[in-house]
Design a protein around this motif. Structure first.
Motif, PDB file in Angstrom:
ATOM      1  N   LYS A   1       0.823  -1.208   0.000  1.00 12.55           N
ATOM      2  CA  LYS A   1       0.000   0.000   0.000  1.00 12.55           C
ATOM      3  C   LYS A   1       0.858   1.259   0.000  1.00 12.55           C
ATOM      4  CE  LYS A   1      -3.827   2.146   2.540  1.00 12.55           C
ATOM      5  NZ  LYS A   1      -4.715   2.018   3.723  1.00 12.55           N
ATOM      6  N   LEU A   2       1.971   1.201   0.751  1.00 12.90           N
ATOM      7  CA  LEU A   2       2.879   2.349   0.827  1.00 12.90           C
ATOM      8  C   LEU A   2       3.487   2.659  -0.535  1.00 12.90           C
ATOM      9  CD1 LEU A   2       4.680   4.368   2.471  1.00 12.90           C
ATOM     10  CD2 LEU A   2       6.286   2.464   2.758  1.00 12.90           C
ATOM     11  N   ILE A   3       3.972   1.642  -1.236  1.00 14.80           N
ATOM     12  CA  ILE A   3       4.621   1.869  -2.524  1.00 14.80           C
ATOM     13  C   ILE A   3       3.613   2.337  -3.566  1.00 14.80           C
ATOM     14  CG2 ILE A   3       5.944   0.786  -4.370  1.00 14.80           C
ATOM     15  CD1 ILE A   3       7.433   1.353  -1.708  1.00 14.80           C
ATOM     16  N   ASP A   4       2.400   1.815  -3.520  1.00 14.57           N
ATOM     17  CA  ASP A   4       1.373   2.302  -4.453  1.00 14.57           C
ATOM     18  C   ASP A   4       1.077   3.776  -4.205  1.00 14.57           C
ATOM     19  OD1 ASP A   4       1.223  -0.139  -5.628  1.00 14.57           O
ATOM     20  OD2 ASP A   4      -0.617  -0.786  -4.629  1.00 14.57           O
ATOM     21  N   GLY A   5       1.017   4.163  -2.933  1.00 11.90           N
ATOM     22  CA  GLY A   5       0.818   5.582  -2.616  1.00 11.90           C
ATOM     23  C   GLY A   5       1.986   6.437  -3.064  1.00 11.90           C
ATOM     24  N   TYR A   6       3.207   5.904  -2.900  1.00  8.44           N
ATOM     25  CA  TYR A   6       4.403   6.627  -3.346  1.00  8.44           C
ATOM     26  C   TYR A   6       4.415   6.770  -4.867  1.00  8.44           C
ATOM     27  CZ  TYR A   6       9.361   7.681  -4.084  1.00  8.44           C
ATOM     28  OH  TYR A   6      10.542   8.263  -4.468  1.00  8.44           O
ATOM     29  N   LEU A   7       4.018   5.712  -5.558  1.00 10.07           N
ATOM     30  CA  LEU A   7       3.935   5.788  -7.023  1.00 10.07           C
ATOM     31  C   LEU A   7       2.934   6.860  -7.453  1.00 10.07           C
ATOM     32  CD1 LEU A   7       3.971   1.984  -7.923  1.00 10.07           C
ATOM     33  CD2 LEU A   7       5.737   3.654  -8.517  1.00 10.07           C
ATOM     34  N   GLY A   8       1.844   6.968  -6.699  1.00 15.23           N
ATOM     35  CA  GLY A   8       0.854   8.000  -7.013  1.00 15.23           C
ATOM     36  C   GLY A   8       1.401   9.407  -6.849  1.00 15.23           C
ATOM     37  N   GLU A   9       2.319   9.587  -5.893  1.00 18.43           N
ATOM     38  CA  GLU A   9       2.918  10.910  -5.686  1.00 18.43           C
ATOM     39  C   GLU A   9       3.945  11.242  -6.763  1.00 18.43           C
ATOM     40  OE1 GLU A   9       2.413  13.392  -3.571  1.00 18.43           O
ATOM     41  OE2 GLU A   9       0.673  12.370  -2.733  1.00 18.43           O
TER      42      GLU A   9
ATOM     43  N   SER B   1       6.337  -7.526  -4.228  1.00 21.91           N
ATOM     44  CA  SER B   1       5.754  -8.840  -4.474  1.00 21.91           C
ATOM     45  C   SER B   1       4.256  -8.747  -4.733  1.00 21.91           C
ATOM     46  CB  SER B   1       6.014  -9.739  -3.262  1.00 21.91           C
ATOM     47  OG  SER B   1       5.269 -10.930  -3.342  1.00 21.91           O
ATOM     48  N   GLU B   2       3.744  -9.668  -5.576  1.00 20.24           N
ATOM     49  CA  GLU B   2       2.312  -9.702  -5.848  1.00 20.24           C
ATOM     50  C   GLU B   2       1.522 -10.000  -4.580  1.00 20.24           C
ATOM     51  OE1 GLU B   2       0.202  -9.118  -8.459  1.00 20.24           O
ATOM     52  OE2 GLU B   2       1.984  -8.158  -9.301  1.00 20.24           O
ATOM     53  N   LEU B   3       2.141 -10.695  -3.649  1.00 17.96           N
ATOM     54  CA  LEU B   3       1.460 -10.985  -2.389  1.00 17.96           C
ATOM     55  C   LEU B   3       1.146  -9.725  -1.608  1.00 17.96           C
ATOM     56  CD1 LEU B   3       3.553 -14.065  -1.202  1.00 17.96           C
ATOM     57  CD2 LEU B   3       1.263 -14.096  -2.201  1.00 17.96           C
ATOM     58  N   ALA B   4       1.858  -8.659  -1.879  1.00 20.97           N
ATOM     59  CA  ALA B   4       1.642  -7.394  -1.167  1.00 20.97           C
ATOM     60  C   ALA B   4       0.480  -6.603  -1.745  1.00 20.97           C
ATOM     61  CB  ALA B   4       2.914  -6.547  -1.215  1.00 20.97           C
ATOM     62  N   ARG B   5      -0.081  -7.070  -2.884  1.00 21.63           N
ATOM     63  CA  ARG B   5      -1.158  -6.322  -3.557  1.00 21.63           C
ATOM     64  C   ARG B   5      -2.371  -7.226  -3.775  1.00 21.63           C
ATOM     65  NH1 ARG B   5       2.902  -4.006  -7.338  1.00 21.63           N
ATOM     66  NH2 ARG B   5       3.264  -1.828  -6.767  1.00 21.63           N
ATOM     67  N   PRO B   6      -3.130  -7.534  -2.758  1.00 22.02           N
ATOM     68  CA  PRO B   6      -4.367  -8.289  -2.982  1.00 22.02           C
ATOM     69  C   PRO B   6      -5.409  -7.465  -3.731  1.00 22.02           C
ATOM     70  CG  PRO B   6      -4.218  -7.568  -0.704  1.00 22.02           C
ATOM     71  CD  PRO B   6      -2.911  -7.225  -1.337  1.00 22.02           C
ATOM     72  N   VAL B   7      -5.308  -6.153  -3.655  1.00 15.55           N
ATOM     73  CA  VAL B   7      -6.187  -5.229  -4.383  1.00 15.55           C
ATOM     74  C   VAL B   7      -5.302  -4.263  -5.164  1.00 15.55           C
ATOM     75  CG1 VAL B   7      -7.978  -3.470  -4.169  1.00 15.55           C
ATOM     76  CG2 VAL B   7      -7.966  -5.419  -2.617  1.00 15.55           C
TER      77      VAL B   7
ATOM     78  N   GLY C   1      -0.154  -2.963 -18.178  1.00 17.99           N
ATOM     79  CA  GLY C   1       0.072  -4.376 -17.916  1.00 17.99           C
ATOM     80  C   GLY C   1       0.536  -4.658 -16.500  1.00 17.99           C
ATOM     81  N   LEU C   2       0.880  -3.613 -15.745  1.00 13.01           N
ATOM     82  CA  LEU C   2       1.303  -3.794 -14.357  1.00 13.01           C
ATOM     83  C   LEU C   2       0.151  -4.233 -13.460  1.00 13.01           C
ATOM     84  CD1 LEU C   2       3.526  -0.604 -13.898  1.00 13.01           C
ATOM     85  CD2 LEU C   2       4.342  -2.951 -14.162  1.00 13.01           C
ATOM     86  N   MET C   3      -1.073  -3.825 -13.814  1.00 15.48           N
ATOM     87  CA  MET C   3      -2.198  -4.106 -12.925  1.00 15.48           C
ATOM     88  C   MET C   3      -3.004  -5.292 -13.430  1.00 15.48           C
ATOM     89  SD  MET C   3      -4.880  -1.044 -13.782  1.00 15.48           S
ATOM     90  CE  MET C   3      -5.428  -0.702 -15.455  1.00 15.48           C
ATOM     91  N   ASP C   4      -3.639  -5.961 -12.486  1.00 11.58           N
ATOM     92  CA  ASP C   4      -4.517  -7.087 -12.758  1.00 11.58           C
ATOM     93  C   ASP C   4      -5.940  -6.600 -12.570  1.00 11.58           C
ATOM     94  OD1 ASP C   4      -5.910  -9.428 -12.940  1.00 11.58           O
ATOM     95  OD2 ASP C   4      -4.670 -10.548 -11.526  1.00 11.58           O
ATOM     96  N   VAL C   5      -6.702  -6.521 -13.676  1.00 13.93           N
ATOM     97  CA  VAL C   5      -8.046  -5.953 -13.594  1.00 13.93           C
ATOM     98  C   VAL C   5      -8.960  -6.804 -12.733  1.00 13.93           C
ATOM     99  CG1 VAL C   5      -7.824  -4.787 -15.819  1.00 13.93           C
ATOM    100  CG2 VAL C   5      -8.705  -7.119 -15.744  1.00 13.93           C
ATOM    101  N   LYS C   6      -8.626  -8.084 -12.554  1.00 10.29           N
ATOM    102  CA  LYS C   6      -9.450  -8.939 -11.685  1.00 10.29           C
ATOM    103  C   LYS C   6      -9.336  -8.523 -10.223  1.00 10.29           C
ATOM    104  CE  LYS C   6      -7.607 -12.894 -12.936  1.00 10.29           C
ATOM    105  NZ  LYS C   6      -6.664 -12.460 -13.987  1.00 10.29           N
ATOM    106  N   LYS C   7      -8.310  -7.739  -9.875  1.00 10.54           N
ATOM    107  CA  LYS C   7      -8.097  -7.327  -8.498  1.00 10.54           C
ATOM    108  C   LYS C   7      -8.583  -5.905  -8.227  1.00 10.54           C
ATOM    109  CE  LYS C   7      -4.153 -10.394  -7.654  1.00 10.54           C
ATOM    110  NZ  LYS C   7      -2.749 -10.499  -7.191  1.00 10.54           N
ATOM    111  N   LEU C   8      -9.357  -5.341  -9.131  1.00 10.96           N
ATOM    112  CA  LEU C   8      -9.925  -4.014  -8.924  1.00 10.96           C
ATOM    113  C   LEU C   8     -11.259  -4.131  -8.199  1.00 10.96           C
ATOM    114  CD1 LEU C   8      -9.264  -2.280 -12.374  1.00 10.96           C
ATOM    115  CD2 LEU C   8      -7.932  -2.054 -10.276  1.00 10.96           C
TER     116      LEU C   8
END
Length: 616
Positions: free
Chosen positions: A385-393, A413-419, A447-454
């Motif tokens: 969650k932290l890295i996704d927020g940092y990427l957003g900044e 890791s993909e395990l860190a992003r269930p959503v 391609g970085l994101m998995d639409v099934k996890k949205l």
């Protein structure tokens, strides 16, 4: 503050201008002693009776027929010499923590020992130091602050070492036994709030926190502070959290607040020394005592001050062990020239890489815990969650390269992003701030994101997002409708869950997709039929009441047009229509097809549970 009075005669020293001191007496002065810029007109006899060095200087001056003696590099300067001279005359003089070291060094220079006169100045000052100064917390710190200007005399006389040992010993005293005054202007930390509600107010006021001593020693110079902290740690009685609090307080006291002050050449050397000193004093407990926020602030100063890589590597290692405690704001480390980006993304990349390497080693040590890794390790989820927020900044930075964005995203890791909502948000911001991306680059970053996890909200936003490639929008719509169909069949979920639990994850997904798409086909057929019969609105309203959060009616017109072109239900046998060129508006757009086989395929001999529905 402790003090000691010496002598009883009134002070007879008089000031004559800015540079002359003389003694008022019936006898004329017979010697001139120059210390620094001041000249002292004195008498030989009182000085010679107390000082062995004065005897040597006077004898040498007499041989040279000179009445003036110049004392070069006199420790403590004119003020210290005046104290010694007054003592020789028996005049009243007061020693305290501010002048006792200077007087001691001056007495040593003048050789005012017991060999010359019993009860001489050196003896009296030593008694004062050992019986009063070193027994006082505040006075010991004041004395230590005065020793630097008196080096090497104060060091050779072991005043510095004795003072440091006195301070370190007092920090190790049980807080319940503290009886002296100290400075404490900070709020009590959680672990120090040990008083109960049932205690009396007076007892609460008198309770002493574990870190009672950290503010008083903050006034010391960096090198002396380092020696004190080393002595405190060597006692082995101080908790790592308290050591960390002391270092944090010292850093807050001396590090500048503004970025301009950090990078300025005036304080650059001091800032480097400060960070290097604090880094070497950090507890060797894998960063347990230090907050990640504090460590990142040190790293930020190290980067802005231009410290060498070796100094930053230790901080990066410590931060990586506590990365899950950080905030997005903590990670925003300004970049230095020649970097063109706003923030030092490479430094954050190094931290994340070390964190993931540490997590991997932990899994290797305990192989059995990988199955419950996500559930058992909230820290990994926090980092994702932290890295996704940092990427957003950092996505707002027009100079941030696509490679840097992708590399940092893939380092988690993909395990860190269930959503994937946070990742989608960052990607959307990057697409908005970088409109010049090519079609291939947009496809690559999406391609970085998995639409099934949205989530539903993110999927609805993505379905209306013109910045996304068409293929991604189609995938979002497809999987969201699959989810909607699954929710519509919730009544049969219990019976199906027993069977699915015995399948592998791939088989479970395939079977779920088969059933979901069969249901979706029926729903889409009803939509088309009702639209032709003029009853679309009433039927759609009924569906909405059954499932208010899903369905085609919630999609924008662009998305409905895509489904109209993709999902075509024929009469009799199912068939395929490929209209990607119409949907995308470009002959170069990838083909999108939906294969639907209805119940008439039974004649083919393929069981219905093996039917496939695909989006290409």
């Amino acid at each position: 503050m402790k003090f000691m009075k010496l002598g009883s005669k009134p002070d007879a020293f008089q000031v004559d201008g800015k540079c002359i001191r003389h003694v008022t007496s019936d006898l004329a002065t017979d010697i001139i002693i120059k210390v620094g810029d001041l000249k002292f007109f004195l008498h030989k006899f009182p000085l010679l009776s107390k000082s062995n060095h004065m005897q040597k200087l006077v004898q040498k001056a007499s041989e040279e027929n000179c009445d003036e003696i110049n004392m070069v590099d006199f420790p403590g300067g004119p003020n210290a010499f005046e104290i010694c001279a007054k003592f020789c005359y028996g005049m009243a003089v007061t020693l305290n923590a501010y002048n006792v070291v200077a007087a001691r060094c001056a007495a040593e220079y003048l050789e005012m020992t017991e060999d010359v006169d019993r009860g001489n100045l050196i003896f009296k000052i030593e008694v004062f130091l050992n019986s009063s100064i070193f027994h006082s917390w505040k006075d010991s710190i004041i004395v230590l602050r005065t020793v630097k200007s008196l080096l090497p005399w104060s060091e050779n006389l072991k005043i510095v070492g004795r003072c440091i040992d006195s301070i370190a010993s007092k920090t190790s005293v049980d807080p319940a036994n503290i009886t002296w005054s100290y400075t404490y202007n900070r709020k009590l930390s959680v672990q120090d709030k040990i008083v109960g509600d049932s205690m009396k107010l007076q007892e609460k006021i008198e309770s002493v926190p574990k870190d009672w001593w950290v503010e008083d020693i903050c006034e010391l110079e960096i090198d002396l502070y380092k020696r004190v902290m080393i002595a405190v740690k060597s006692k082995g009685r101080m908790d790592g959290a308290v050591i960390s609090e002391a270092l944090k307080t010292y850093a807050v006291r001396w590090l500048p607040d503004s970025v301009d002050a950090l990078v300025s050449g005036v304080h650059s050397w001091r800032n480097k020394l400060l960070v290097k000193t604090i880094a070497c004093l950090l507890p060797s407990d894998n960063g347990v005592g230090c907050s990640c926020s504090f460590l990142l602030k040190l790293l930020k100063v190290a980067v802005l001050a231009g410290m060498d890589d070796s100094s930053k590597e230790d901080l990066v290692k410590r931060i990586s062990l506590k990365l899950h405690e950080a905030s997005v704001k903590d990670l925003l480390i300004p970049a230095r020239s020649p970097q063109t980006t706003l923030y030092d993304v490479g430094m954050v990349q190094s931290i994340v890489n070390q964190y993931m390497a540490h997590e991997q080693r932990s899994q290797d040590v305990e192989p059995g815990k990988s199955a419950g890794f996500v559930l058992g390790h909230g820290s990994l989820l926090s980092v994702g969650k932290l890295i996704d927020g940092y990427l957003g900044e950092i996505a707002h930075d027009p100079n941030l390269s696509l490679t840097s964005f992708i590399d940092l995203s893939c380092s988690v890791s993909e395990l860190a992003r269930p959503v994937h909502d946070g990742l989608y948000k960052a990607i959307d911001i990057y697409l908005k701030e970088h409109p010049s991306l090519t079609k291939a680059e947009r496809k690559k970053i999406c391609g970085l994101m998995d639409v099934k996890k949205l989530t539903m909200e993110a999927s609805m936003h993505a379905a209306q997002n013109d910045r996304l490639p068409l293929r991604v929008v189609v995938q979002v719509l497809f999987f969201e409708q699959v989810k909607a169909a699954t929710r519509a069949q919730s009544g049969n979920s219990d019976a199906r869950s027993t069977c699915v639990s015995k399948m592998s994850p791939d088989e479970e997904w395939d079977n779920t997709m088969d059933e979901d798409c069969r249901s979706l086909k029926k729903k889409m057929s009803e939509v088309k039929t009702n639209e032709d019969g003029g009853q679309k609105n009433s039927k759609m309203g009924k569906k909405k009441s059954r499932n208010s959060k899903s369905g085609v009616q919630l999609l924008p017109s662009r998305s409905r047009r895509i489904f109209d072109k993709l999902w075509v239900v024929g009469v009799g046998k199912g068939h395929v229509e490929n209209r990607s060129s119409e949907t995308s508006g470009s002959s170069q757009s990838p083909s999108s097809a939906v294969v639907v086989r209805d119940n008439t395929t039974k004649s083919s001999g393929v069981p219905s549970r093996h039917r496939r529905h695909s989006v290409s």
